[in-house]
Design an enzyme around this catalytic site. Structure first.
Site, PDB file in Angstrom:
ATOM      1  N   ASP A  39       0.847  -1.193   0.000  1.00 55.29           N
ATOM      2  CA  ASP A  39       0.000   0.000   0.000  1.00 55.29           C
ATOM      3  C   ASP A  39       0.886   1.249   0.000  1.00 55.29           C
ATOM      4  O   ASP A  39       1.894   1.317   0.699  1.00 55.29           O
ATOM      5  CB  ASP A  39      -0.914  -0.004   1.226  1.00 55.29           C
ATOM      6  CG  ASP A  39      -2.055   0.984   1.096  1.00 55.29           C
ATOM      7  OD1 ASP A  39      -3.211   0.536   0.936  1.00 55.29           O
ATOM      8  OD2 ASP A  39      -1.804   2.217   1.148  1.00 55.29           O
ATOM      9  N   ILE A  40       0.470   2.255  -0.757  1.00 58.84           N
ATOM     10  CA  ILE A  40       1.275   3.484  -0.888  1.00 58.84           C
ATOM     11  C   ILE A  40       1.230   4.321   0.388  1.00 58.84           C
ATOM     12  O   ILE A  40       2.116   5.150   0.611  1.00 58.84           O
ATOM     13  CB  ILE A  40       0.774   4.291  -2.116  1.00 58.84           C
ATOM     14  CG1 ILE A  40       1.856   5.212  -2.650  1.00 58.84           C
ATOM     15  CG2 ILE A  40      -0.509   5.053  -1.797  1.00 58.84           C
ATOM     16  CD1 ILE A  40       1.531   5.790  -4.025  1.00 58.84           C
ATOM     17  N   ASN A  97     -12.971  -3.507   2.071  1.00 60.78           N
ATOM     18  CA  ASN A  97     -14.029  -2.499   2.119  1.00 60.78           C
ATOM     19  C   ASN A  97     -14.912  -2.621   0.881  1.00 60.78           C
ATOM     20  O   ASN A  97     -14.409  -2.792  -0.229  1.00 60.78           O
ATOM     21  CB  ASN A  97     -13.404  -1.102   2.176  1.00 60.78           C
ATOM     22  CG  ASN A  97     -12.741  -0.825   3.502  1.00 60.78           C
ATOM     23  OD1 ASN A  97     -13.258  -1.206   4.546  1.00 60.78           O
ATOM     24  ND2 ASN A  97     -11.584  -0.171   3.473  1.00 60.78           N
ATOM     25  N   GLU A 105     -12.336   3.295  -1.369  1.00 64.05           N
ATOM     26  CA  GLU A 105     -11.896   4.442  -2.178  1.00 64.05           C
ATOM     27  C   GLU A 105     -11.544   4.067  -3.604  1.00 64.05           C
ATOM     28  O   GLU A 105     -11.638   4.897  -4.502  1.00 64.05           O
ATOM     29  CB  GLU A 105     -10.674   5.105  -1.528  1.00 64.05           C
ATOM     30  CG  GLU A 105     -11.024   5.849  -0.246  1.00 64.05           C
ATOM     31  CD  GLU A 105      -9.803   6.465   0.416  1.00 64.05           C
ATOM     32  OE1 GLU A 105      -8.673   6.152  -0.014  1.00 64.05           O
ATOM     33  OE2 GLU A 105     -10.001   7.245   1.361  1.00 64.05           O
ATOM     34  N   VAL A 106     -11.078   2.832  -3.800  1.00 67.28           N
ATOM     35  CA  VAL A 106     -10.665   2.406  -5.143  1.00 67.28           C
ATOM     36  C   VAL A 106     -11.657   1.349  -5.636  1.00 67.28           C
ATOM     37  O   VAL A 106     -11.843   0.317  -4.976  1.00 67.28           O
ATOM     38  CB  VAL A 106      -9.233   1.835  -5.128  1.00 67.28           C
ATOM     39  CG1 VAL A 106      -8.839   1.371  -6.523  1.00 67.28           C
ATOM     40  CG2 VAL A 106      -8.240   2.874  -4.610  1.00 67.28           C
ATOM     41  N   HIS A 110      -9.960  -5.082  -3.616  1.00 69.30           N
ATOM     42  CA  HIS A 110      -8.649  -5.261  -3.004  1.00 69.30           C
ATOM     43  C   HIS A 110      -8.859  -5.749  -1.584  1.00 69.30           C
ATOM     44  O   HIS A 110      -9.740  -5.268  -0.875  1.00 69.30           O
ATOM     45  CB  HIS A 110      -7.819  -3.979  -3.012  1.00 69.30           C
ATOM     46  CG  HIS A 110      -8.559  -2.753  -2.584  1.00 69.30           C
ATOM     47  ND1 HIS A 110      -9.510  -2.144  -3.373  1.00 69.30           N
ATOM     48  CD2 HIS A 110      -8.503  -2.024  -1.447  1.00 69.30           C
ATOM     49  CE1 HIS A 110     -10.004  -1.084  -2.746  1.00 69.30           C
ATOM     50  NE2 HIS A 110      -9.417  -1.001  -1.556  1.00 69.30           N
ATOM     51  N   HIS A 112      -6.972  -5.855   1.924  1.00 67.30           N
ATOM     52  CA  HIS A 112      -5.853  -5.320   2.694  1.00 67.30           C
ATOM     53  C   HIS A 112      -5.315  -6.436   3.589  1.00 67.30           C
ATOM     54  O   HIS A 112      -6.096  -7.139   4.241  1.00 67.30           O
ATOM     55  CB  HIS A 112      -6.317  -4.192   3.622  1.00 67.30           C
ATOM     56  CG  HIS A 112      -6.860  -2.977   2.936  1.00 67.30           C
ATOM     57  ND1 HIS A 112      -6.124  -1.825   2.774  1.00 67.30           N
ATOM     58  CD2 HIS A 112      -8.077  -2.722   2.395  1.00 67.30           C
ATOM     59  CE1 HIS A 112      -6.860  -0.906   2.177  1.00 67.30           C
ATOM     60  NE2 HIS A 112      -8.063  -1.419   1.939  1.00 67.30           N
TER      61      HIS A 112
HETATM   62  P1  AMP Z   1      -9.874   1.399   0.347  1.00 71.91           P
HETATM   63  O1  AMP Z   1     -10.204   2.571   1.216  1.00 71.91           O
HETATM   64  O2  AMP Z   1     -10.208   0.081   0.995  1.00 71.91           O
HETATM   65  O3  AMP Z   1     -10.470   1.531  -1.047  1.00 71.91           O
HETATM   66  O4  AMP Z   1      -8.307   1.393   0.209  1.00 71.91           O
HETATM   67  C1  AMP Z   1      -7.608   1.916  -0.888  1.00 71.91           C
HETATM   68  C2  AMP Z   1      -6.141   1.785  -0.576  1.00 71.91           C
HETATM   69  O5  AMP Z   1      -5.402   1.949  -1.774  1.00 71.91           O
HETATM   70  C3  AMP Z   1      -5.614   2.832   0.415  1.00 71.91           C
HETATM   71  O6  AMP Z   1      -5.045   2.162   1.535  1.00 71.91           O
HETATM   72  C4  AMP Z   1      -4.562   3.593  -0.401  1.00 71.91           C
HETATM   73  O7  AMP Z   1      -3.454   4.000   0.361  1.00 71.91           O
HETATM   74  C5  AMP Z   1      -4.196   2.571  -1.461  1.00 71.91           C
HETATM   75  N1  AMP Z   1      -3.654   3.130  -2.709  1.00 71.91           N
HETATM   76  C6  AMP Z   1      -4.177   4.125  -3.470  1.00 71.91           C
HETATM   77  N2  AMP Z   1      -3.416   4.338  -4.550  1.00 71.91           N
HETATM   78  C7  AMP Z   1      -2.392   3.455  -4.482  1.00 71.91           C
HETATM   79  C8  AMP Z   1      -1.265   3.175  -5.299  1.00 71.91           C
HETATM   80  N3  AMP Z   1      -1.025   3.848  -6.432  1.00 71.91           N
HETATM   81  N4  AMP Z   1      -0.425   2.190  -4.921  1.00 71.91           N
HETATM   82  C9  AMP Z   1      -0.633   1.501  -3.786  1.00 71.91           C
HETATM   83  N5  AMP Z   1      -1.681   1.712  -2.970  1.00 71.91           N
HETATM   84  C10 AMP Z   1      -2.553   2.684  -3.308  1.00 71.91           C
END
Ligand code: AMP
Length: 127
Positions: A39-40, A97, A105-106, A110, A112
């Site tokens: 994770d970034i 999530n 958010e994405v 995914h 975690h």
């Molecule tokens: P969520 O809130 O469950 O959708 O988590 C999205 C996760 O993606 C967050 O922990 C971010 O830090 C991570 N994230 C967003 N962009 C990137 C990226 N380019 N590379 C790695 N992790 C990312």
């Protein structure tokens, strides 16, 4: 902004771009079904994201539409990533999530993998 997990897949999301090699990631593991990377913005000393290579918005989408082979491959990969990182004995937490209330958010599924410290209670208090 939180994702509405009922929306169609958006192939411009950041994880779709990582899968296409358009933006970099710190790769941990890859096979036919799965990519795992750091994770970034880590929330624990070890914070790995495991994603399916298929275009699935969320856990809901994946569990409803993915093939048995994709589901088996992905679930085994999550276990493999944690095992290979030495996380079984100290322990780890998985989180996927899904949708607005979860703060997803994405809009690409995914999982975690959190580890490396005492992770505390399951949910932060919001009230
Ligand atoms: P969520 O809130 O469950 O959708 O988590 C999205 C996760 O993606 C967050 O922990 C971010 O830090 C991570 N994230 C967003 N962009 C990137 C990226 N380019 N590379 C790695 N992790 C990312």
């Amino acid at each position: 902004m939180a994702v509405d997990a009922t929306q169609p897949y958006d192939d411009q999301n950041v994880f779709a771009k990582i899968l296409r090699g358009e933006i970099p990631c710190r790769k941990v593991f890859e096979d036919e079904w799965t990519l795992a990377f750091h994770d970034i913005n880590p929330q624990s000393p070890t914070h790995i994201l495991v994603i399916p290579k298929g275009a699935y918005v969320s856990w809901d989408d994946f569990s409803a539409r993915a093939s048995d082979a994709e589901i088996t491959g992905f679930v085994r990969a999550v276990g493999h990533v944690a095992r290979a990182a030495g996380l079984v004995a100290p322990g780890y937490r998985l989180l996927a999530n899904t949708g607005t209330n979860s703060h997803q958010e994405v809009p690409h599924l995914h999982v975690h993998v959190f580890a490396g410290r005492q992770l505390g209670p399951l949910l932060a208090r919001v009230d």
